[in-house]
Design a protein around this motif. Sequence first.
Motif, PDB file in Angstrom:
ATOM      1  N   MET A  60     -20.209   9.660  20.276  1.00  0.00           N
ATOM      2  CA  MET A  60     -19.646   9.776  18.934  1.00  0.00           C
ATOM      3  C   MET A  60     -18.161  10.116  19.043  1.00  0.00           C
ATOM      4  O   MET A  60     -17.703  10.629  20.061  1.00  0.00           O
ATOM      5  CB  MET A  60     -20.370  10.863  18.125  1.00  0.00           C
ATOM      6  N   VAL A  61     -17.438   9.814  17.986  1.00  0.00           N
ATOM      7  CA  VAL A  61     -16.020  10.150  17.943  1.00  0.00           C
ATOM      8  C   VAL A  61     -15.858  11.574  17.431  1.00  0.00           C
ATOM      9  O   VAL A  61     -16.454  11.956  16.416  1.00  0.00           O
ATOM     10  CB  VAL A  61     -15.251   9.174  17.024  1.00  0.00           C
ATOM     11  N   GLU A  62     -15.086  12.381  18.134  1.00  0.00           N
ATOM     12  CA  GLU A  62     -14.721  13.699  17.623  1.00  0.00           C
ATOM     13  C   GLU A  62     -13.237  13.678  17.291  1.00  0.00           C
ATOM     14  O   GLU A  62     -12.419  13.120  18.027  1.00  0.00           O
ATOM     15  CB  GLU A  62     -15.041  14.802  18.629  1.00  0.00           C
ATOM     16  N   MET A  63     -12.894  14.276  16.144  1.00  0.00           N
ATOM     17  CA  MET A  63     -11.524  14.181  15.667  1.00  0.00           C
ATOM     18  C   MET A  63     -10.999  15.544  15.256  1.00  0.00           C
ATOM     19  O   MET A  63     -11.750  16.385  14.751  1.00  0.00           O
ATOM     20  CB  MET A  63     -11.438  13.210  14.487  1.00  0.00           C
ATOM     21  N   GLN A  64      -9.723  15.760  15.491  1.00  0.00           N
ATOM     22  CA  GLN A  64      -9.047  16.980  15.069  1.00  0.00           C
ATOM     23  C   GLN A  64      -7.746  16.593  14.382  1.00  0.00           C
ATOM     24  O   GLN A  64      -6.887  15.948  14.990  1.00  0.00           O
ATOM     25  CB  GLN A  64      -8.765  17.893  16.262  1.00  0.00           C
ATOM     26  N   PHE A  65      -7.606  16.974  13.104  1.00  0.00           N
ATOM     27  CA  PHE A  65      -6.433  16.596  12.312  1.00  0.00           C
ATOM     28  C   PHE A  65      -5.453  17.753  12.184  1.00  0.00           C
ATOM     29  O   PHE A  65      -5.842  18.907  12.064  1.00  0.00           O
ATOM     30  CB  PHE A  65      -6.861  16.155  10.901  1.00  0.00           C
ATOM     31  N   TYR A  66      -4.168  17.405  12.191  1.00  0.00           N
ATOM     32  CA  TYR A  66      -3.086  18.336  11.874  1.00  0.00           C
ATOM     33  C   TYR A  66      -2.222  17.632  10.832  1.00  0.00           C
ATOM     34  O   TYR A  66      -1.265  16.934  11.152  1.00  0.00           O
ATOM     35  CB  TYR A  66      -2.287  18.679  13.135  1.00  0.00           C
ATOM     36  N   THR A 102       0.844  -1.194   0.000  1.00  0.00           N
ATOM     37  CA  THR A 102       0.000   0.000   0.000  1.00  0.00           C
ATOM     38  C   THR A 102       0.876   1.240   0.000  1.00  0.00           C
ATOM     39  O   THR A 102       1.994   1.241   0.510  1.00  0.00           O
ATOM     40  CB  THR A 102      -0.970   0.029   1.199  1.00  0.00           C
ATOM     41  N   ILE A 103       0.348   2.300  -0.600  1.00  0.00           N
ATOM     42  CA  ILE A 103       1.051   3.582  -0.691  1.00  0.00           C
ATOM     43  C   ILE A 103       0.211   4.619   0.036  1.00  0.00           C
ATOM     44  O   ILE A 103      -0.990   4.729  -0.213  1.00  0.00           O
ATOM     45  CB  ILE A 103       1.213   4.010  -2.162  1.00  0.00           C
ATOM     46  N   GLY A 104       0.813   5.386   0.942  1.00  0.00           N
ATOM     47  CA  GLY A 104      -0.048   6.339   1.637  1.00  0.00           C
ATOM     48  C   GLY A 104       0.633   7.232   2.642  1.00  0.00           C
ATOM     49  O   GLY A 104       1.829   7.479   2.592  1.00  0.00           O
ATOM     50  N   GLU A 105      -0.180   7.696   3.580  1.00  0.00           N
ATOM     51  CA  GLU A 105       0.243   8.650   4.606  1.00  0.00           C
ATOM     52  C   GLU A 105       0.023   8.033   5.979  1.00  0.00           C
ATOM     53  O   GLU A 105      -1.064   7.548   6.295  1.00  0.00           O
ATOM     54  CB  GLU A 105      -0.586   9.936   4.496  1.00  0.00           C
ATOM     55  N   SER A 106       1.063   8.054   6.801  1.00  0.00           N
ATOM     56  CA  SER A 106       0.931   7.586   8.185  1.00  0.00           C
ATOM     57  C   SER A 106       0.717   8.788   9.099  1.00  0.00           C
ATOM     58  O   SER A 106       1.288   9.859   8.882  1.00  0.00           O
ATOM     59  CB  SER A 106       2.190   6.831   8.608  1.00  0.00           C
ATOM     60  N   LEU A 107      -0.112   8.594  10.106  1.00  0.00           N
ATOM     61  CA  LEU A 107      -0.418   9.653  11.061  1.00  0.00           C
ATOM     62  C   LEU A 107      -0.222   9.134  12.479  1.00  0.00           C
ATOM     63  O   LEU A 107      -0.481   7.959  12.759  1.00  0.00           O
ATOM     64  CB  LEU A 107      -1.872  10.111  10.907  1.00  0.00           C
ATOM     65  N   ILE A 108       0.239   9.996  13.347  1.00  0.00           N
ATOM     66  CA  ILE A 108       0.258   9.669  14.767  1.00  0.00           C
ATOM     67  C   ILE A 108      -1.156   9.842  15.309  1.00  0.00           C
ATOM     68  O   ILE A 108      -1.784  10.888  15.101  1.00  0.00           O
ATOM     69  CB  ILE A 108       1.233  10.575  15.544  1.00  0.00           C
ATOM     70  N   GLU A 109      -1.677   8.821  15.962  1.00  0.00           N
ATOM     71  CA  GLU A 109      -3.011   8.874  16.556  1.00  0.00           C
ATOM     72  C   GLU A 109      -2.879   9.055  18.068  1.00  0.00           C
ATOM     73  O   GLU A 109      -2.210   8.269  18.731  1.00  0.00           O
ATOM     74  CB  GLU A 109      -3.769   7.584  16.257  1.00  0.00           C
ATOM     75  N   LEU A 110      -3.521  10.086  18.594  1.00  0.00           N
ATOM     76  CA  LEU A 110      -3.591  10.331  20.033  1.00  0.00           C
ATOM     77  C   LEU A 110      -5.066  10.295  20.427  1.00  0.00           C
ATOM     78  O   LEU A 110      -5.829  11.174  20.051  1.00  0.00           O
ATOM     79  CB  LEU A 110      -2.957  11.675  20.386  1.00  0.00           C
ATOM     80  N   SER A 111      -5.459   9.255  21.150  1.00  0.00           N
ATOM     81  CA  SER A 111      -6.884   9.042  21.408  1.00  0.00           C
ATOM     82  C   SER A 111      -7.198   9.027  22.896  1.00  0.00           C
ATOM     83  O   SER A 111      -6.350   8.700  23.731  1.00  0.00           O
ATOM     84  CB  SER A 111      -7.349   7.731  20.768  1.00  0.00           C
ATOM     85  N   SER A 112      -8.456   9.382  23.200  1.00  0.00           N
ATOM     86  CA  SER A 112      -8.945   9.395  24.572  1.00  0.00           C
ATOM     87  C   SER A 112     -10.382   8.909  24.591  1.00  0.00           C
ATOM     88  O   SER A 112     -11.098   9.028  23.593  1.00  0.00           O
ATOM     89  CB  SER A 112      -8.877  10.814  25.148  1.00  0.00           C
ATOM     90  N   ASP A 113     -10.810   8.366  25.709  1.00  0.00           N
ATOM     91  CA  ASP A 113     -12.202   7.965  25.846  1.00  0.00           C
ATOM     92  C   ASP A 113     -13.052   9.111  26.408  1.00  0.00           C
ATOM     93  O   ASP A 113     -14.221   8.923  26.753  1.00  0.00           O
ATOM     94  CB  ASP A 113     -12.329   6.722  26.733  1.00  0.00           C
ATOM     95  N   LYS A 114     -12.492  10.304  26.477  1.00  0.00           N
ATOM     96  CA  LYS A 114     -13.192  11.487  26.963  1.00  0.00           C
ATOM     97  C   LYS A 114     -13.296  12.523  25.843  1.00  0.00           C
ATOM     98  O   LYS A 114     -12.581  12.442  24.843  1.00  0.00           O
ATOM     99  CB  LYS A 114     -12.440  12.102  28.152  1.00  0.00           C
ATOM    100  N   PRO A 115     -14.176  13.522  25.984  1.00  0.00           N
ATOM    101  CA  PRO A 115     -14.201  14.609  24.998  1.00  0.00           C
ATOM    102  C   PRO A 115     -12.853  15.311  24.945  1.00  0.00           C
ATOM    103  O   PRO A 115     -12.155  15.416  25.971  1.00  0.00           O
ATOM    104  CB  PRO A 115     -15.294  15.539  25.536  1.00  0.00           C
ATOM    105  N   LEU A 116     -12.463  15.799  23.776  1.00  0.00           N
ATOM    106  CA  LEU A 116     -11.163  16.443  23.633  1.00  0.00           C
ATOM    107  C   LEU A 116     -11.001  17.619  24.599  1.00  0.00           C
ATOM    108  O   LEU A 116      -9.904  17.891  25.092  1.00  0.00           O
ATOM    109  CB  LEU A 116     -10.967  16.914  22.195  1.00  0.00           C
ATOM    110  N   ALA A 117     -12.098  18.317  24.878  1.00  0.00           N
ATOM    111  CA  ALA A 117     -12.027  19.482  25.767  1.00  0.00           C
ATOM    112  C   ALA A 117     -11.630  19.111  27.194  1.00  0.00           C
ATOM    113  O   ALA A 117     -11.080  19.942  27.922  1.00  0.00           O
ATOM    114  CB  ALA A 117     -13.367  20.212  25.767  1.00  0.00           C
TER     115      ALA A 117
END
Length: 311
Positions: free
Chosen positions: A98-104, A9-24
């Motif tokens: 629901m999952v909330e996500m923020q990308f950089y 596969t050819i693509g982009e790898s991302l670091i995932e930082l996840s929590s079981d709480k709201p991002l706030a």
Amino acid sequence: MYDNLDIITIGESLIELSSDKPLAFADTFTKYYGGDTLAVAVSALRSGAKTGYITKVKNDGFGEYLLDCWQSEGLDSGQVKFADLQNGIYFAGQKNNMVEMQFYRQKTAASELRISDIDFEYIKSAKMIFATAFVQSLSLSCREVVREVFKFAKENGILTGYYPNFAHTGLSFAEAKEMFEEIQGYIDTIFINTKDNLLFETESPDLLIKKLADMQLENSLIIKNDEGIWSSDRTEVSFIKSLEFSPVDLTGYTSAVIGAYIALRIKGETRLNALRYANILGMMQAMKVGAIRSIPYEKDVKEMIKRYYEC
């Protein structure tokens, strides 16, 4: 000489930082990694296929982490190159069930991937090459890589798999159509989730199958999350109904299903067995948090298959 691989596969790898709480309100995050084609590669790998991955990462602490993880996983990352740009990062939290996500992910190392980085002898070592619309949309050079690698694969009897997930790329319909059409003739199997289907203007699997056949894309896998999975070729259409469950996190679900299906088909399994396996793996993946860390291993999927299909 390279070892024979089932899929690259050819693509982009991302670091995932996840929590079981709201991002706030999250104080700590679990570190892992994500990316659509990377999820396909890992899902195929954990399903028993030999997989390789092509990308660029920054040579920093996160880059070292990614390479160490892939080596431990058994993913062939010998063709991963370095670039000076940052590694992409995204944060994932849980809010209102629901999952909330923020990308950089703007101007990441992966966007620097160029055709000069590709070893075409390595491409020859694979049975299938896989890429997505997200990869094409990263940069003009990534778009060229996908086009030229797919063309080379087609000319050398190597299968190609493509997932046109344009819906979240920010491209217009016209831009997506142009990008798709330049590789359309090189695609052997197309993978579609009806929820992110920008190109074909319908969520009906039956209509999609007909449209694809009219475009000479007879080999397809179509996923409709709450209904099931359709697999079609020149002679027949197979269908398996979605399992009833309450998903926790659908991030990476489509890629996980695709990787599992590819792995079993490449290993010679029937379409029905491949659909059953992919259906179970997708359910198990979506019942945990994380795009890739939640992908189960072959042994666990086979145990679950016995409960649903071999009673």
